[in-house]
Design a protein around this motif. Structure first.
Motif, mmCIF file in Angstrom:
data_model
loop_
_atom_site.group_PDB
_atom_site.id
_atom_site.type_symbol
_atom_site.label_atom_id
_atom_site.label_comp_id
_atom_site.label_asym_id
_atom_site.label_seq_id
_atom_site.Cartn_x
_atom_site.Cartn_y
_atom_site.Cartn_z
ATOM 1 N N THR A 97 0.567 -1.201 -0.001
ATOM 2 C CA THR A 97 0.099 0.065 -0.012
ATOM 3 C C THR A 97 0.792 1.166 0.132
ATOM 4 O OG1 THR A 97 -1.859 -1.154 1.160
ATOM 5 C CG2 THR A 97 -1.872 1.390 1.323
ATOM 6 N N VAL A 98 1.901 1.203 0.764
ATOM 7 C CA VAL A 98 2.749 2.415 0.885
ATOM 8 C C VAL A 98 3.406 2.544 -0.504
ATOM 9 C CG1 VAL A 98 4.957 3.219 1.885
ATOM 10 C CG2 VAL A 98 3.180 2.118 3.412
ATOM 11 N N GLU A 99 4.060 1.342 -1.196
ATOM 12 C CA GLU A 99 4.464 1.485 -2.274
ATOM 13 C C GLU A 99 3.590 2.127 -3.633
ATOM 14 O OE1 GLU A 99 6.114 -2.501 -2.956
ATOM 15 O OE2 GLU A 99 7.706 -2.150 -1.487
ATOM 16 N N ARG A 100 2.387 1.827 -3.324
ATOM 17 C CA ARG A 100 1.215 2.196 -4.292
ATOM 18 C C ARG A 100 1.137 3.724 -4.116
ATOM 19 N NH1 ARG A 100 -3.723 3.476 -3.206
ATOM 20 N NH2 ARG A 100 -3.935 1.785 -1.387
ATOM 21 N N LEU A 101 1.155 4.502 -2.774
ATOM 22 C CA LEU A 101 1.261 5.760 -2.398
ATOM 23 C C LEU A 101 2.222 6.384 -3.130
ATOM 24 C CD1 LEU A 101 0.121 5.471 1.170
ATOM 25 C CD2 LEU A 101 -1.514 6.301 -0.743
ATOM 26 N N ILE A 102 3.342 5.910 -2.990
ATOM 27 C CA ILE A 102 4.632 6.437 -3.867
ATOM 28 C C ILE A 102 4.410 6.597 -5.264
ATOM 29 C CG2 ILE A 102 6.948 6.175 -4.146
ATOM 30 C CD1 ILE A 102 7.190 4.835 -1.303
ATOM 31 N N ARG A 103 4.029 5.385 -5.762
ATOM 32 C CA ARG A 103 3.974 5.430 -7.262
ATOM 33 C C ARG A 103 2.963 6.549 -7.454
ATOM 34 N NH1 ARG A 103 3.551 -0.074 -6.605
ATOM 35 N NH2 ARG A 103 1.390 -0.036 -6.988
ATOM 36 N N GLU A 104 1.725 6.636 -7.016
ATOM 37 C CA GLU A 104 0.547 7.519 -7.374
ATOM 38 C C GLU A 104 1.100 9.144 -6.921
ATOM 39 O OE1 GLU A 104 -2.468 6.117 -4.904
ATOM 40 O OE2 GLU A 104 -3.127 4.446 -6.418
ATOM 41 N N GLY A 105 2.157 9.386 -6.179
ATOM 42 C CA GLY A 105 2.663 10.579 -5.889
ATOM 43 C C GLY A 105 1.789 11.168 -4.761
ATOM 44 N N ARG A 106 1.326 10.413 -3.746
ATOM 45 C CA ARG A 106 0.457 11.014 -2.609
ATOM 46 C C ARG A 106 1.340 11.007 -1.503
ATOM 47 N NH1 ARG A 106 -4.401 7.044 -2.355
ATOM 48 N NH2 ARG A 106 -5.293 8.717 -0.886
ATOM 49 N N VAL A 107 2.297 10.568 -1.514
ATOM 50 C CA VAL A 107 3.443 10.931 -0.658
ATOM 51 C C VAL A 107 4.698 11.541 -1.157
ATOM 52 C CG1 VAL A 107 2.570 9.352 1.365
ATOM 53 C CG2 VAL A 107 4.261 8.553 -0.249
ATOM 54 N N SER A 108 5.528 12.475 -0.404
ATOM 55 C CA SER A 108 6.660 12.659 -0.963
ATOM 56 C C SER A 108 7.862 11.948 -0.644
ATOM 57 C CB SER A 108 6.935 13.969 -0.524
ATOM 58 O OG SER A 108 6.041 14.937 -0.902
ATOM 59 N N THR A 109 8.726 11.589 -1.477
ATOM 60 C CA THR A 109 9.862 11.032 -1.108
ATOM 61 C C THR A 109 11.168 11.485 -1.289
ATOM 62 O OG1 THR A 109 9.885 9.751 -3.290
ATOM 63 C CG2 THR A 109 8.999 8.715 -1.636
ATOM 64 N N VAL A 110 12.262 10.926 -0.524
ATOM 65 C CA VAL A 110 13.597 11.527 -0.709
ATOM 66 C C VAL A 110 14.380 10.408 -1.026
ATOM 67 C CG1 VAL A 110 15.537 12.676 0.284
ATOM 68 C CG2 VAL A 110 13.298 13.572 0.930
ATOM 69 N N ARG A 111 15.320 10.358 -2.092
ATOM 70 C CA ARG A 111 16.246 9.323 -2.794
ATOM 71 C C ARG A 111 17.408 9.763 -2.055
ATOM 72 N NH1 ARG A 111 15.954 4.945 -5.527
ATOM 73 N NH2 ARG A 111 14.117 5.476 -6.565
ATOM 74 N N VAL A 112 18.243 8.769 -1.134
ATOM 75 C CA VAL A 112 19.521 8.954 -0.702
ATOM 76 C C VAL A 112 20.364 7.774 -1.312
ATOM 77 C CG1 VAL A 112 21.017 9.144 1.386
ATOM 78 C CG2 VAL A 112 18.629 10.144 1.283
ATOM 79 N N GLY A 113 21.149 7.857 -2.074
ATOM 80 C CA GLY A 113 21.689 6.758 -2.662
ATOM 81 C C GLY A 113 20.551 5.874 -3.344
ATOM 82 N N ARG A 114 20.598 4.619 -2.824
ATOM 83 C CA ARG A 114 19.714 3.606 -3.716
ATOM 84 C C ARG A 114 18.410 3.508 -2.535
ATOM 85 N NH1 ARG A 114 22.576 -1.623 -5.642
ATOM 86 N NH2 ARG A 114 20.462 -1.910 -6.247
ATOM 87 N N LYS A 115 18.467 4.137 -1.567
ATOM 88 C CA LYS A 115 17.129 3.884 -0.547
ATOM 89 C C LYS A 115 16.409 5.082 -0.745
ATOM 90 C CE LYS A 115 19.708 1.625 3.106
ATOM 91 N NZ LYS A 115 19.275 0.735 4.083
#
Length: 126
Positions: A31-49
């Motif tokens: 569900t969290v991965e879907r929220l990320i794909r849909e752009g409903r939560v903001s993410t920050v990429r640090v290296g590969r994480k």
């Protein structure tokens, strides 16, 4: 609500892993991965994480409009009303926005614009 839950779980920090975000929201990781794909939560990429911002979880739960989007809409409305909006850094720190003889301060450009829009709206109501 989310901030209190984060404190209770010992996760009171600005960035969370997807697994931590899933635990806070009491949902599965897919569900969290879907929220990320849909752009409903903001993410920050640090290296590969990939980390999820706690602020975006708050907006998701509370149903609020992101500050940047709200500030952009407020700016557009002020310009359509014929106001010349100026935004600059304040010597004491933060940002200052002015238009129509009003000024407002904020720690970010978005906060300054939203405070200015609020001041102008209050003036209109009076």
């Amino acid at each position: 609500m989310i901030r209190e839950r984060l404190r209770e779980m010992g996760l009171d920090r600005p960035l969370l892993t997807p697994a931590q975000a899933a635990a806070v929201l009491e949902v599965g990781r897919p569900t969290v991965e879907r929220l990320i794909r849909e752009g409903r939560v903001s993410t920050v990429r640090v290296g590969r994480k990939v980390y999820i911002t706690a602020a975006s979880l708050e907006r998701l739960v509370e149903g609020g409009v992101p500050a940047a989007q709200a500030a952009w809409l407020a700016l557009r409305l002020m310009e359509r009303a014929g106001l010349r909006v100026e935004l600059f850094t304040d010597p004491k720190g933060g940002f200052r926005a002015s238009a129509g003889g009003k000024e407002a301060l904020g720690v970010s450009p978005e906060e300054a614009l939203l405070a200015l829009a609020e001041a102008l709206a209050k003036e209109e109501e009076a």
